[in-house]
Scaffold this motif. Structure first.
Motif, short mmCIF file in Angstrom:
data_model
loop_
_atom_site.label_atom_id
_atom_site.label_comp_id
_atom_site.label_asym_id
_atom_site.label_seq_id
_atom_site.Cartn_x
_atom_site.Cartn_y
_atom_site.Cartn_z
N LYS A 40 0.80 -1.22 0.00
CA LYS A 40 0.00 0.00 0.00
C LYS A 40 0.83 1.27 0.00
O LYS A 40 0.45 2.30 0.55
CB LYS A 40 -1.00 0.00 1.16
N PHE A 63 -0.65 4.99 0.33
CA PHE A 63 -1.98 5.02 -0.27
C PHE A 63 -3.09 5.04 0.78
O PHE A 63 -4.19 5.50 0.51
CB PHE A 63 -2.19 3.84 -1.23
N LYS A 102 -5.20 4.69 -7.20
CA LYS A 102 -5.31 3.65 -6.16
C LYS A 102 -5.91 2.36 -6.74
O LYS A 102 -5.43 1.26 -6.48
CB LYS A 102 -6.15 4.15 -4.99
#
Length: 175
Positions: A40, A63, A102
């Motif tokens: 992430k 993220f 994302k």
């Protein structure tokens, strides 16, 4: 049709990047940009030499929080080196795109299970008549069995490189 495997290419790529780090004075010009998606996070690394001037920047974007943090070049480079030491690699063709960064990261990493790395490297060593360049995007896996499972599970046909050497308007092996 099975995707092309890139372990040998990554070994060569890593050797070239390691040489740049160890012997930067041997290079007339270079531009190295790498982006690693994993856990992430996006880790970005850039180094450039043009007209005798060098510069570099590394940062990490989380993220989950959306925060960016500048990193030391050596710390960021160690993360990329770890990626390059994985057991097997597949390459993306660049045909599969998402608008949201994302969502695209989650798609490429199969919901953050596998790291991916985009590399753009252009260089010319001193005394060499030709500039070499590559631009590729890889997913790092533990071995061939995991590579086959990733290809089957995570992506539609055409999103993974099938034949080598690969070249398109977006990505290419060494030229």
């Amino acid at each position: 049709m099975a995707a092309a495997l890139y372990r040998d290419y990554i070994v060569d790529l890593k050797a070239r990047i390691d040489d740049l780090h160890a012997n930067a004075e041997r290079y007339q010009t270079y531009e190295l940009t790498m982006e690693l998606l994993g856990q992430k996070n996006l880790v970005s690394y850039s180094a450039k030499k043009a007209k005798g001037l060098t510069e570099g920047l590394s940062y990490r974007r989380d993220f989950a929080t959306g925060q960016d943090v500048q990193m030391q070049q050596q710390g960021a480079y160690a993360l990329f080196s770890g990626f390059f030491n994985l057991g097997q690699f597949l390459a993306f063709t660049g045909q599969e795109r998402e608008q949201d960064a994302k969502q695209f990261a989650e798609l490429l990493t199969d919901n953050w299970q596998y790291p991916t790395c985009a590399v753009h490297f252009v260089y010319r060593q001193k005394g060499q008549p030709k500039t070499m360049s590559t631009r590729m995007h890889f997913v790092g896996l533990n071995g061939e069995a995991e590579a086959a499972a990733y290809e089957q599970k995570a992506h539609r046909a055409g999103s993974m490189v099938q034949h080598r050497p690969f070249s398109s308007n977006l990505f290419w092996e060494w030229k």
